[in-house]
Scaffold this active site. Structure first.
Site, short mmCIF file in Angstrom:
data_model
loop_
_atom_site.label_atom_id
_atom_site.label_comp_id
_atom_site.label_asym_id
_atom_site.label_seq_id
_atom_site.Cartn_x
_atom_site.Cartn_y
_atom_site.Cartn_z
N ALA A 10 -18.10 22.18 -26.63
CA ALA A 10 -17.46 20.71 -25.70
C ALA A 10 -18.29 19.84 -27.02
CB ALA A 10 -17.68 20.33 -24.98
N GLY A 11 -17.80 20.52 -27.94
CA GLY A 11 -18.06 19.62 -29.44
C GLY A 11 -17.07 18.83 -30.56
N GLU A 112 -22.40 9.24 -49.69
CA GLU A 112 -23.86 10.35 -49.12
C GLU A 112 -23.77 10.90 -50.56
OE1 GLU A 112 -23.04 12.06 -45.46
OE2 GLU A 112 -23.21 10.40 -44.46
N HIS A 314 -31.06 22.78 -40.46
CA HIS A 314 -30.07 21.54 -40.64
C HIS A 314 -28.83 22.27 -40.08
CE1 HIS A 314 -27.80 17.41 -39.95
NE2 HIS A 314 -27.60 17.81 -40.81
N ARG A 348 -23.82 23.22 -47.62
CA ARG A 348 -22.64 22.26 -47.15
C ARG A 348 -22.55 20.42 -48.27
NH1 ARG A 348 -22.85 18.39 -42.44
NH2 ARG A 348 -25.15 18.94 -42.30
C1 LIG Z 1 -29.00 15.40 -35.94
C2 LIG Z 1 -27.17 16.05 -36.46
C3 LIG Z 1 -26.83 14.99 -37.94
C4 LIG Z 1 -25.35 15.67 -38.20
N1 LIG Z 1 -24.48 14.24 -39.07
C5 LIG Z 1 -23.48 15.18 -39.25
C6 LIG Z 1 -23.19 14.30 -39.85
O1 LIG Z 1 -22.88 12.48 -39.60
N2 LIG Z 1 -21.96 14.87 -40.37
C7 LIG Z 1 -21.05 15.71 -40.70
O2 LIG Z 1 -20.42 16.15 -40.88
N3 LIG Z 1 -21.90 16.73 -40.68
C8 LIG Z 1 -22.71 16.23 -38.98
N4 LIG Z 1 -23.72 17.41 -38.69
C9 LIG Z 1 -23.90 18.68 -38.38
C10 LIG Z 1 -22.29 18.72 -37.32
O3 LIG Z 1 -22.91 17.64 -36.16
C11 LIG Z 1 -22.37 20.16 -36.61
O4 LIG Z 1 -21.86 21.09 -37.56
C12 LIG Z 1 -20.62 19.68 -35.74
O5 LIG Z 1 -21.19 18.38 -35.20
C13 LIG Z 1 -20.98 21.21 -35.22
O6 LIG Z 1 -19.83 21.00 -34.33
P1 LIG Z 1 -19.35 22.23 -33.49
O7 LIG Z 1 -18.42 21.44 -32.18
O8 LIG Z 1 -19.27 22.98 -34.46
O9 LIG Z 1 -20.97 22.63 -32.54
P2 LIG Z 1 -21.39 21.25 -31.10
O10 LIG Z 1 -21.09 19.85 -31.41
O11 LIG Z 1 -22.69 21.72 -31.50
O12 LIG Z 1 -20.72 21.57 -29.84
C14 LIG Z 1 -21.63 23.43 -29.71
C15 LIG Z 1 -21.06 23.63 -27.84
O13 LIG Z 1 -20.76 24.94 -27.78
C16 LIG Z 1 -20.90 25.62 -26.32
N5 LIG Z 1 -21.81 25.94 -26.48
C17 LIG Z 1 -22.89 27.11 -26.88
N6 LIG Z 1 -23.18 28.26 -26.55
C18 LIG Z 1 -21.64 28.34 -25.74
C19 LIG Z 1 -21.05 29.37 -25.05
N7 LIG Z 1 -22.19 30.65 -24.46
N8 LIG Z 1 -20.60 29.67 -23.45
C20 LIG Z 1 -20.37 28.70 -23.51
N9 LIG Z 1 -20.51 26.84 -24.21
C21 LIG Z 1 -21.77 27.53 -25.52
C22 LIG Z 1 -22.54 24.18 -26.29
O14 LIG Z 1 -22.56 23.79 -24.93
C23 LIG Z 1 -21.44 22.74 -26.82
O15 LIG Z 1 -20.66 22.35 -26.09
C24 LIG Z 1 -25.23 17.27 -38.17
C25 LIG Z 1 -26.09 18.20 -37.38
C26 LIG Z 1 -27.31 17.26 -36.54
C27 LIG Z 1 -27.72 17.95 -35.85
#
Ligand SMILES: Cc1cc2nc3c(=O)[nH]c(=O)nc-3n(C[C@H](O)[C@H](O)[C@H](O)COP(=O)(O)OP(=O)(O)OC[C@H]3O[C@@H](n4cnc5c(N)ncnc54)[C@H](O)[C@@H]3O)c2cc1C
Length: 470
Positions: A10-11, A112, A314, A348
């Site tokens: 849920a990201g 950026e 990161h 990236r």
């Molecule tokens: C500090 C920080 C700052 C950043 N700033 C930026 C920015 O400004 N701009 C940008 O483009 N990117 C940025 N990034 C990168 C970007 O935030 C991430 O690449 C992106 O948010 C990833 O989103 P996602 O939905 O793929 O995963 P996430 O947001 O990490 O969500 C993963 C989800 O999967 C769930 N999950 C994991 N394993 C399981 C499982 N086995 N079963 C059930 N649920 C599970 C977790 O609980 C979570 O809900 C940043 C990253 C960080 C750490």
């Protein structure tokens, strides 16, 4: 239990995919292992990239993305992203996200590293992830077609479509979208939340999907170092975009702060004490309120003092190999940081990742709904436990910014499978390119342009494969 679509995570990627499918009238089950505030998405600061300015265009955004990827960005993926990002920003606004505006009421666009134009939309200064996630989760909670299972970990996949939860419950669905985030927390010094250790990669691999490019880990140059309670806290690149400067211990500037991340990170790592000081005393504190507040709470005032910073793991550019619709395997899709669409190549471009979550989250949701109704099939379970502290320290020590054959061979003995796969991929790539630096091979090998490091399911021996439109 039965659904049209199961979304794991849920990201930003998972929420956007779930909302897209639900808005098409489908029933969606959204499973999340951790509380909302522990997603990397929630922590995102800088923003999302889209060609929205008058002096910008998808073609210019494409060129910047290709440049940052160092000969490994898949052009067709980058075209999709740069062409569709602006429309996804409009979707986000429609879903209730409020982005910062300039004094004319137009979207305020940040700059950026690696971007040749201002194209980063942001919210609450540097609280972009938090603001987007709040709006998307509120929309998901309110949507009648979305069932949310919080604090539930997926531990297996169903070959007939769907998942198995840790408690043994099965959810059947036409398709499963893995949106489990990245694997940067496999390294002990990281900007990521602890849950980002790559569980989705392990799940998808067990089901037969390929992984690629695990050697490409982006080390963010400016993560706080030596400040109690704030170790690894990220100081967004956007701060440098607004004029913050980097200094060595003699107070001298030593790098162009707006060069791509791999250059800046390596320049800091090459300093004798492997750390630098970030001077943001001339930057408007009102533009980055949450960064300023977090540092002040930890006892350091960035409006008056320089901040000690050093690189930290990161973002993992590699992941589950997908096509342009996020498809990885039968009935299996991967979106967001867990996927390797080929967009990021060897490095990236800042803020392309959130845009990738939305652009490919939508495409995967729409494609997944075209799959046939689920059938009875086999259960494929995977070992999705977190790595130990020893493994994480070994990965930082042996596959950090300084890599060589000896260190990587040592890491290949680690008990944690994903750590071994990172080591094997980094060992195969005998060159320095983007975020991957080999001490014995300081140059880029042009023969490896467009060549991605593929790990077939069941194999720990990676091989190169040319992606022809890279
Ligand atoms: C500090 C920080 C700052 C950043 N700033 C930026 C920015 O400004 N701009 C940008 O483009 N990117 C940025 N990034 C990168 C970007 O935030 C991430 O690449 C992106 O948010 C990833 O989103 P996602 O939905 O793929 O995963 P996430 O947001 O990490 O969500 C993963 C989800 O999967 C769930 N999950 C994991 N394993 C399981 C499982 N086995 N079963 C059930 N649920 C599970 C977790 O609980 C979570 O809900 C940043 C990253 C960080 C750490």
């Amino acid at each position: 239990m039965r659904s049209d679509l199961v979304v794991v995570g849920a990201g930003a990627a998972g929420l956007f995919a779930a909302l897209t499918a639900a808005r098409e009238g489908a029933n969606v089950t959204l499973v999340s292992a951790r509380p909302l505030a522990e997603t990397a998405s929630y922590w995102a600061q800088g923003g999302a990239a889209a060609a929205l300015a008058i002096d910008d265009s998808p073609a210019i955004h494409l060129l910047d993305t290709l440049e940052a990827g160092r000969g490994l960005t898949k052009r067709s993926t980058a075209e999709v992203l740069t062409n569709e990002a602006a429309a996804r920003v409009r979707d986000l606004i429609e879903l209730g996200c409020h982005f910062d505006a300039d004094r004319h009421g137009d979207l305020a666009l940040g700059l950026e590293g690696g971007h040749s134009r201002r194209r980063i939309i942001h919210a609450g200064g540097s609280a972009t992830g938090r603001r987007i996630l709040r709006a998307l989760s509120a929309a998901a909670v309110e949507h009648a077609n979305i069932e949310i299972l919080e604090q539930q970990r997926v531990r297996g996949l169903l070959t007939g479509g769907g998942v198995i939860l840790r408690d043994g419950d099965a959810i059947q669905a036409r398709a499963t979208i893995i949106a489990t985030g990245g694997a940067a927390a496999l390294w002990s010094r990281t900007t990521n939340p602890p849950g980002s250790f790559g569980s989705g990669l392990i799940l998808a691999r067990a089901a037969g999907a390929q992984l690629a490019d695990l050697e490409f880990t982006q080390f963010h140059p400016t993560a706080v170092v030596g400040l109690k309670g704030r170790e690894g806290f990220l100081i967004s690149e956007a701060v440098r975009g607004e004029g913050a400067t980097l200094h060595d211990r003699h107070g001298e500037r030593f790098v162009d702060e707006l060069e791509p991340r791999d250059h800046v990170a390596r320049a800091i790592f090459d300093l004798p004490d492997k750390q630098a000081e970030l001077d943001m005393t001339h930057v408007d504190p009102g533009r980055f309120p949450n960064i300023v507040q977090a540092l002040q709470e930890a006892g350091l005032d960035p409006t008056k003092q320089r901040i000690p910073v050093a690189p930290a793991s990161h973002y993992v550019m590699g992941g589950i190999v997908t096509d342009l619709d996020g498809k990885a395997h039968d009935r299996l899709y991967a979106v967001g940081e867990c996927a390797c669409t080929g967009l990021h190549g060897a490095n990236r471009l800042a803020s392309n990742s959130l845009s990738e979550c939305f652009v490919f989250g939508r495409r995967a949701a729409l494609k997944g709904l075209d799959e046939d109704a689920p059938t009875d099939g086999d259960v494929i379970e995977a070992e999705v436990d977190a790595p130990t502290r020893e493994t994480r320290e070994a990965v930082w020590e042996l596959a950090g910014l300084e890599r060589d054959a000896q260190r990587l061979q040592r890491l290949q003995q680690d008990p944690y499978p994903l750590a071994r796969l990172v080591a094997a991929s980094a060992l195969l790539r005998e060159e320095t390119r983007g975020s991957h630096g080999r001490r014995e091979f300081p140059d880029t090998d042009p023969a490896l342009d467009a060549h991605h490091t593929i790990l077939d399911a069941g194999s720990e021996a990676p091989r190169f494969e040319a992606w022809t439109d890279s």
